[in-house]
Write an enzyme that holds these catalytic residues in place. Structure first.
Site: not given
Length: 224
Positions: A184, A200
């Site tokens: 992301h 993440c």
């Protein structure tokens, strides 16, 4: 070393075209930054990471002084047995590679949160999102109760410049199971090349936009 005006113009023009190719597509003849040693690279990177006013939420230019140059997007020589189109995340060195033809790869710098170190293996991109909503996992809400307002039952945090998922997100699955692993965007540019407390695999918003448009659903991913 003294160059003629003609040779200098050719050199600078060649350097600009080289890096511009990483924006428009894959260039088979590109060289690494170290191979080039080009004074034109800063301006080319500035163009690559410039403002994106036509986004749903217009993105400002990235301050490149805040990021080590090695973590800026480029095409490099990269030998692997993985198929063209595969994403490889190197969690040890904070790089993400998108495998190209002829022993090449597009390399992006990444930042890694706790979840970014917790999972490794093979999976695939199950879906992609443009300006996604964000819902914190339950263990994060347990640590930070104020995030309850963005839980699943409350619809998550709306998209926007302050959303932790940034401008794009790729959701990683194994079979029908969501690994909860995400690639992301982020506005926290200082976090690229570092381990941070949550999340993440985070990329500069301009980089995740570039990756998002290059890879389709079902793209294989290998996390090392």
């Amino acid at each position: 070393m003294i160059h003629t005006n003609v040779s200098r113009r050719k050199f600078l023009a060649g350097s600009y075209i080289l890096l511009a190719g990483t924006l428009a597509g894959c260039s088979r003849n590109t060289k690494t930054n170290a191979e080039l040693g080009s004074p034109a690279l800063p301006s080319a990177f500035a163009s690559m990471y410039g403002p994106l006013p036509n986004e749903q939420f217009p993105l400002p230019a990235i301050n490149l002084d805040k990021i080590p140059e090695r973590f800026l997007r480029r095409e490099i020589a990269y030998q692997t047995n993985e198929n063209v189109g595969t994403i490889i995340v190197d969690t040890k060195n904070y790089f993400l590679y998108l495998i190209q033809e002829n022993g090449r790869a597009i390399r992006y710098g990444v930042g890694l949160g706790r979840a970014g170190f917790e999972w490794s293996g093979r999976a695939f991109v199950a879906r992609k999102a443009v300006w996604p909503t964000w819902t914190p996992p339950e263990d994060m809400i347990a640590r930070q109760p104020e995030l309850e307002q963005w839980s699943w039952k409350n619809g998550g945090m709306p998209a926007g410049l302050d959303n932790p998922l940034g401008a794009r997100a790729l959701y990683i699955y194994q079979g029908s199971k969501d690994t909860l692993y995400r690639l992301h965007g982020t506005a926290e540019i200082w976090s690229i090349g570092k381990a941070v407390s949550s999340g993440c695999v985070r990329m500069l918003n301009q980089d995740i936009i570039d990756l998002h448009r290059r890879v389709p659903n079902q793209t294989p991913i290998v996390v090392l």
